[in-house]
Enzyme design. Sequence first.
Site, short mmCIF file in Angstrom:
data_model
loop_
_atom_site.label_atom_id
_atom_site.label_comp_id
_atom_site.label_asym_id
_atom_site.label_seq_id
_atom_site.Cartn_x
_atom_site.Cartn_y
_atom_site.Cartn_z
N TYR A 69 5.94 -9.72 6.79
CA TYR A 69 6.18 -8.43 7.58
C TYR A 69 6.54 -8.28 8.46
O TYR A 69 6.47 -8.86 9.91
CB TYR A 69 5.01 -7.84 7.56
CG TYR A 69 4.14 -8.06 5.47
CD1 TYR A 69 4.66 -6.95 4.69
CD2 TYR A 69 3.30 -9.10 4.56
CE1 TYR A 69 3.65 -6.41 3.53
CE2 TYR A 69 3.18 -8.58 3.35
CZ TYR A 69 3.65 -7.88 2.93
OH TYR A 69 2.91 -7.60 1.56
N ASP B 90 0.95 -0.63 -0.40
CA ASP B 90 0.39 0.35 -0.02
C ASP B 90 0.77 1.26 -0.12
O ASP B 90 2.11 1.46 0.17
CB ASP B 90 -0.90 -0.12 0.81
CG ASP B 90 -2.05 -1.53 1.23
OD1 ASP B 90 -2.41 -1.57 0.06
OD2 ASP B 90 -2.06 -0.99 2.71
#
Length: 322
Positions: free
Chosen positions: A128, A59
């Site tokens: 992540y 994003d």
Amino acid sequence: MTRLRIDLAYDGGGFYGWATQPHIRTVQGTIEAALHKLLRVPDHDPDEPLRLVVAGRTDTGVHASHQVCHLDIDESTLARAVGHMKVPAVTALEHRLQRLLPTDIAIHRVSVAPDGFDARFSALERTYVYRIADRASEVDPRLRGCVLHIDDTLDLDAMNRAAAMTLGLHDFGSFATPNPGGTTIREVKRAAWTRVPSRPLVPARDDVATHGTGDARDAARVCGDATGGYVTPTLESGLVCFTIVADAFARNMVRSLVNACVAVGIGKRDLDWFAGKMAVPKREGSTGPIAPQGLTLEHVAYPPDDELASRAEAIRAVRTLP
């Protein structure tokens, strides 16, 4: 056609995410524009689109220390990268692409992909890490682009109890938005909150570390003193890090899980609330995403070469819960 695997990294702060969008700066758009320029291919050429397929779309504002994508390219087009360089075409493309790209994108490697490789569908898992400097941390302004600062002390025990609820196969509909035709069912393999120990980057002088008293040695190792000299900590010393590994992630899933865990960690929400969000996969206002700058895609794992095609075929199927 030749399929290339591209391993890369980027600072997401200056991009509106990975995916190409008209008239705004994205990672994909920037790399594809560089490829068109380097290989002298007109924009929007239907015969040679130079379209990147990525392991995981990030994003706006999200970073990647190790992202993976693939590119299908005609061999004659690839040969244009050589120019006057006396190296293979793939090596020439790697070197020229890195020089052409802006400094917030780094190309680690360009290689010929094995048969059956698909950067997105062949991946086994993605890792992540979300980094936070809380009140118990020393805030380093140099890290403001990749670490979120919050003015609270986080309860990591409570946050880890919340994170443990995410392990396994679940519908993360409370924390994510599905792609068209997709689901929010994902399998989380690891999810844990830790505080990075304060490790010295430059140790104390040998005379203190070796001959001083126990207390003096400890002080010298941790923070230095007039006798032992200043001990430089690593950049991440004291930070709170959330590491999550899953087969794949739905849109906003990681940042929304982080936001929910932080709400538990500062006492704004309790574990029963988090359990309710896991039990009822319905998106609503209290489980929105946290700020993007603390999040980095750290790793994408793939199976052995002879399992790449079968993995891609299996993962394309729409998942359901048992």
